[in-house]
Design a protein around this motif. Structure first.
Motif, PDB file in Angstrom:
ATOM      1  N   THR A  54       0.845  -1.203   0.000  1.00 37.72           N
ATOM      2  CA  THR A  54       0.000   0.000   0.000  1.00 37.72           C
ATOM      3  C   THR A  54       0.876   1.248   0.000  1.00 37.72           C
ATOM      4  N   THR A  56      -0.020   5.393   0.615  1.00 34.46           N
ATOM      5  CA  THR A  56      -0.962   6.497   0.819  1.00 34.46           C
ATOM      6  C   THR A  56      -0.180   7.799   0.934  1.00 34.46           C
ATOM      7  N   THR A  95      -4.708   7.562  -2.474  1.00 33.33           N
ATOM      8  CA  THR A  95      -4.309   6.155  -2.456  1.00 33.33           C
ATOM      9  C   THR A  95      -4.309   5.586  -3.865  1.00 33.33           C
TER      10      THR A  95
END
Length: 200
Positions: A54, A56, A95
């Motif tokens: 991930t 962000t 994101t």
């Protein structure tokens, strides 16, 4: 006893009012905006639920587009800045192609943002003096807010009075135009009927 419970709960409610949690959808950007006065300290703490692969991004900007804080691959951290002018500030989380992420953001500004424990250590203040300092800052903040509201009310009143004056002048101008047009119409029709010899 009930008053004591309410007084004990009030600071907890007051502090928690500035926290927000939300889900950040896949491949999107979510922004929060807030108007803040000039020369105000703003602090914040954020935490993004960690997931594998991930990324962000966090970006804080003012209405002119100046970046006050920026962090790529933001998972957990703190930020702080002091406002230079009364402005609208925007906190944006972005994101990529990942499942929904839970974002926790806790922002404080003004009196709430000051660390009175550090002030007490530096200035060697007693607990009662620290509380008095906090109350003094809080009352100063309230006075400043009232002064700002008074200024805004004066501006709104001036705008209202200016608009009323313009409407009045426009109404008088419209009445004069209508009276002039009606008078011209009467004279024109009278001449027309005289030319047709319908009236003497």
């Amino acid at each position: 006893m009930s008053r004591l419970c309410v007084l004990m709960l009030f600071p907890v409610l007051f502090e928690s009012a500035f926290s927000i949690s939300f889900f950040l959808p896949v491949n999107s950007r979510k922004c929060l905006r807030e108007e803040i006065h000039k020369d105000v300290l703003v602090t914040g703490e954020y935490e993004v639920a960690e997931q594998p692969n991930t990324k962000t991004n966090l970006k804080i900007t003012d209405s002119s587009g100046h970046t006050l804080y920026s962090k790529e691959d933001a998972s957990k951290g703190k930020f702080a800045f002091t406002t230079e002018d009364y402005d609208m500030f925007e906190v944006c989380f972005g994101t990529g192609r990942i499942p929904d992420q839970l974002v926790n953001l806790d922002m404080k500004h003004g009196v709430e943002a000051k660390n009175y424990e550090e002030i007490a250590k530096v200035e060697k203040l007693k607990p009662l003096e620290v509380e008095l300092r906090r109350l003094e800052d809080l009352s100063e903040s309230i006075v400043n807010d009232f002064a700002y509201m008074k200024k805004r009310e004066e501006e709104m009143r001036d705008t209202n009075e200016s608009t009323n004056t313009r409407v009045l002048y426009f109404s008088i101008f419209s009445m004069c135009c209508l009276i002039g047009l009606a008078t011209w119409q009467v004279f024109y029709l009278r001449r027309f009927f005289k030319a047709k010899k319908l009236i003497e």
